[in-house]
Motif scaffolding. Structure first.
Motif, mmCIF file in Angstrom:
data_model
loop_
_atom_site.group_PDB
_atom_site.id
_atom_site.type_symbol
_atom_site.label_atom_id
_atom_site.label_comp_id
_atom_site.label_asym_id
_atom_site.label_seq_id
_atom_site.Cartn_x
_atom_site.Cartn_y
_atom_site.Cartn_z
ATOM 1 N N GLU A 27 28.490 -62.499 -39.138
ATOM 2 C CA GLU A 27 29.211 -62.195 -37.912
ATOM 3 C C GLU A 27 28.233 -61.763 -36.828
ATOM 4 O O GLU A 27 27.142 -61.286 -37.130
ATOM 5 C CB GLU A 27 30.197 -61.058 -38.162
ATOM 6 C CG GLU A 27 31.340 -61.442 -39.058
ATOM 7 C CD GLU A 27 32.317 -60.295 -39.221
ATOM 8 O OE1 GLU A 27 32.477 -59.517 -38.267
ATOM 9 O OE2 GLU A 27 32.900 -60.182 -40.296
ATOM 10 N N PRO A 28 28.611 -61.904 -35.543
ATOM 11 C CA PRO A 28 27.726 -61.450 -34.471
ATOM 12 C C PRO A 28 27.431 -59.965 -34.630
ATOM 13 O O PRO A 28 28.307 -59.170 -34.900
ATOM 14 C CB PRO A 28 28.537 -61.714 -33.201
ATOM 15 C CG PRO A 28 29.600 -62.677 -33.597
ATOM 16 C CD PRO A 28 29.832 -62.494 -35.059
ATOM 17 N N GLY A 29 26.175 -59.612 -34.437
ATOM 18 C CA GLY A 29 25.794 -58.225 -34.541
ATOM 19 C C GLY A 29 25.472 -57.786 -35.959
ATOM 20 O O GLY A 29 25.017 -56.684 -36.184
ATOM 21 N N GLU A 30 25.668 -58.654 -36.951
ATOM 22 C CA GLU A 30 25.427 -58.295 -38.344
ATOM 23 C C GLU A 30 24.175 -59.000 -38.850
ATOM 24 O O GLU A 30 24.106 -59.374 -39.999
ATOM 25 C CB GLU A 30 26.633 -58.707 -39.207
ATOM 26 C CG GLU A 30 27.931 -58.072 -38.822
ATOM 27 C CD GLU A 30 28.006 -56.598 -39.206
ATOM 28 O OE1 GLU A 30 27.370 -56.213 -40.195
ATOM 29 O OE2 GLU A 30 28.680 -55.860 -38.503
ATOM 30 N N THR A 31 23.173 -59.182 -38.025
ATOM 31 C CA THR A 31 22.039 -60.018 -38.367
ATOM 32 C C THR A 31 20.918 -59.319 -39.106
ATOM 33 O O THR A 31 20.002 -59.952 -39.534
ATOM 34 C CB THR A 31 21.448 -60.647 -37.090
ATOM 35 O OG1 THR A 31 21.087 -59.588 -36.203
ATOM 36 C CG2 THR A 31 22.421 -61.584 -36.441
ATOM 37 N N GLY A 32 20.937 -58.040 -39.288
ATOM 38 C CA GLY A 32 19.858 -57.373 -39.990
ATOM 39 C C GLY A 32 19.004 -56.537 -39.064
ATOM 40 O O GLY A 32 18.348 -55.621 -39.509
ATOM 41 N N LYS A 33 18.957 -56.863 -37.798
ATOM 42 C CA LYS A 33 18.269 -55.980 -36.875
ATOM 43 C C LYS A 33 19.304 -55.047 -36.254
ATOM 44 O O LYS A 33 20.500 -55.336 -36.270
ATOM 45 C CB LYS A 33 17.511 -56.759 -35.809
ATOM 46 C CG LYS A 33 18.361 -57.648 -34.941
ATOM 47 C CD LYS A 33 17.493 -58.400 -33.974
ATOM 48 C CE LYS A 33 18.364 -59.310 -33.140
ATOM 49 N NZ LYS A 33 17.613 -60.055 -32.179
ATOM 50 N N GLU A 34 18.838 -53.949 -35.754
ATOM 51 C CA GLU A 34 19.774 -52.961 -35.222
ATOM 52 C C GLU A 34 20.507 -53.517 -34.006
ATOM 53 O O GLU A 34 19.912 -54.171 -33.161
ATOM 54 C CB GLU A 34 19.032 -51.684 -34.852
ATOM 55 C CG GLU A 34 18.537 -50.932 -36.072
ATOM 56 C CD GLU A 34 18.035 -49.564 -35.722
ATOM 57 O OE1 GLU A 34 18.864 -48.676 -35.512
ATOM 58 O OE2 GLU A 34 16.809 -49.415 -35.652
ATOM 59 N N PRO A 35 21.808 -53.254 -33.927
ATOM 60 C CA PRO A 35 22.579 -53.756 -32.788
ATOM 61 C C PRO A 35 22.240 -52.984 -31.519
ATOM 62 O O PRO A 35 21.750 -51.856 -31.576
ATOM 63 C CB PRO A 35 24.031 -53.509 -33.211
ATOM 64 C CG PRO A 35 23.960 -52.395 -34.194
ATOM 65 C CD PRO A 35 22.643 -52.545 -34.889
ATOM 66 N N LEU A 36 22.509 -53.602 -30.398
ATOM 67 C CA LEU A 36 22.293 -52.941 -29.114
ATOM 68 C C LEU A 36 23.409 -51.941 -28.847
ATOM 69 O O LEU A 36 24.561 -52.165 -29.224
ATOM 70 C CB LEU A 36 22.253 -53.973 -27.985
ATOM 71 C CG LEU A 36 21.126 -54.994 -28.061
ATOM 72 C CD1 LEU A 36 21.272 -56.030 -26.955
ATOM 73 C CD2 LEU A 36 19.775 -54.313 -27.978
ATOM 74 N N ARG A 75 32.125 -57.217 -23.831
ATOM 75 C CA ARG A 75 31.396 -58.270 -24.550
ATOM 76 C C ARG A 75 29.925 -57.936 -24.748
ATOM 77 O O ARG A 75 29.174 -58.720 -25.323
ATOM 78 C CB ARG A 75 31.530 -59.598 -23.811
ATOM 79 C CG ARG A 75 32.937 -60.167 -23.897
ATOM 80 C CD ARG A 75 33.065 -61.491 -23.193
ATOM 81 N NE ARG A 75 32.963 -61.310 -21.753
ATOM 82 C CZ ARG A 75 32.263 -62.095 -20.939
ATOM 83 N NH1 ARG A 75 31.614 -63.123 -21.407
ATOM 84 N NH2 ARG A 75 32.228 -61.851 -19.643
ATOM 85 N N GLY A 76 29.497 -56.774 -24.250
ATOM 86 C CA GLY A 76 28.100 -56.371 -24.405
ATOM 87 C C GLY A 76 27.158 -57.087 -23.472
ATOM 88 O O GLY A 76 25.954 -57.129 -23.713
ATOM 89 N N ARG A 77 27.682 -57.650 -22.384
ATOM 90 C CA ARG A 77 26.847 -58.389 -21.438
ATOM 91 C C ARG A 77 26.249 -57.491 -20.365
ATOM 92 O O ARG A 77 25.261 -57.851 -19.743
ATOM 93 C CB ARG A 77 27.660 -59.494 -20.750
ATOM 94 C CG ARG A 77 28.299 -60.478 -21.675
ATOM 95 C CD ARG A 77 27.268 -61.385 -22.260
ATOM 96 N NE ARG A 77 27.841 -62.237 -23.273
ATOM 97 C CZ ARG A 77 27.744 -63.541 -23.259
ATOM 98 N NH1 ARG A 77 27.125 -64.150 -22.297
ATOM 99 N NH2 ARG A 77 28.269 -64.230 -24.245
ATOM 100 N N LYS A 78 26.878 -56.347 -20.128
ATOM 101 C CA LYS A 78 26.412 -55.416 -19.090
ATOM 102 C C LYS A 78 26.143 -54.058 -19.692
ATOM 103 O O LYS A 78 26.863 -53.592 -20.558
ATOM 104 C CB LYS A 78 27.457 -55.261 -17.978
ATOM 105 C CG LYS A 78 27.707 -56.507 -17.172
ATOM 106 C CD LYS A 78 26.539 -56.820 -16.297
ATOM 107 C CE LYS A 78 26.850 -58.054 -15.454
ATOM 108 N NZ LYS A 78 25.739 -58.477 -14.663
ATOM 109 N N GLU A 79 25.098 -53.426 -19.218
ATOM 110 C CA GLU A 79 24.733 -52.067 -19.611
ATOM 111 C C GLU A 79 25.359 -51.142 -18.575
ATOM 112 O O GLU A 79 24.845 -50.994 -17.476
ATOM 113 C CB GLU A 79 23.210 -51.929 -19.601
ATOM 114 C CG GLU A 79 22.688 -50.693 -20.241
ATOM 115 C CD GLU A 79 22.529 -50.840 -21.733
ATOM 116 O OE1 GLU A 79 22.997 -49.928 -22.430
ATOM 117 O OE2 GLU A 79 21.963 -51.828 -22.195
#
Length: 132
Positions: A27-36, A75-79
Motif C-alpha cells: 500500500e502507499p506509504g508502506e514501503t519500508g522507509k519512514e513515511p512523511l 493527500r499529502g501533497r502540501k506541507e
C-alpha cells in the motif's frame, strides 16, 4: 543485388534512457522507509472527516481553508502550516494536539515493524576533551 537506403534517420542516444520507477507492491506509504509527516497528518484528517460523514467542502468552509488546498493536505501533497492544521483540526472537533497525537500513533504503528539496528554499535568515547 540492390542496395536500398532507408529514408529513416538513425538515432544514437547520448545517454541511456532513465529507468522507470517500479510500482510499489504494498500500500502507499508502506514501503519500508519512514513515511512523511504530511502524509500521516493528511491521512488522519481524511479518516476523521470520513468517520464524521462530512464532505471536503463542509470541513473546508468550517476551517476557512480553500477546498482544493484541504484536498491537497489530505493527500499529502502540501506541507500545511500549524495554523492551517489547527483550523482543520478544530473544524473536525479536534485540537491540534489531538491531530498530532493521532499522526504520531500512525507513525509508531508503521515504523515499529521497519526498525533497523544501528549502523555501528555505540561505544563510549575514551578520548581527550579540551575546553577553553
Amino acid at each position: 543485388m540492390s542496395n536500398q537506403v532507408s529514408n529513416e534517420a538513425r538515432v544514437i542516444p547520448l545517454r541511456p534512457a532513465p529507468a522507470r520507477p517500479q510500482e510499489p507492491e504494498s500500500e502507499p506509504g508502506e514501503t519500508g522507509k519512514e513515511p512523511l509527516w504530511r502524509d500521516l497528518v493528511g491521512e488522519v484528517l481524511r479518516r476523521e472527516r470520513q468517520a464524521q460523514d462530512r464532505t471536503l467542502k463542509d470541513v473546508a468552509d468550517a476551517a476557512r481553508i480553500s477546498l482544493p488546498y484541504l484536498s491537497e493536505i489530505e493527500r499529502g501533497r502540501k506541507e500545511a502550516s500549524s495554523e492551517v492544521l489547527a483550523a482543520a483540526a478544530h473544524a473536525l472537533g479536534l485540537g491540534l494536539g489531538d491531530l498530532l497525537s493521532l499522526a504520531h500513533g500512525r507513525l509508531t504503528r508503521r515504523t515499529s515493524t521497519h526498525r533497523r539496528p544501528a549502523a555501528a554499535p555505540h561505544r563510549p568515547y575514551n578520548g581527550l576533551c579540551l575546553a577553553a
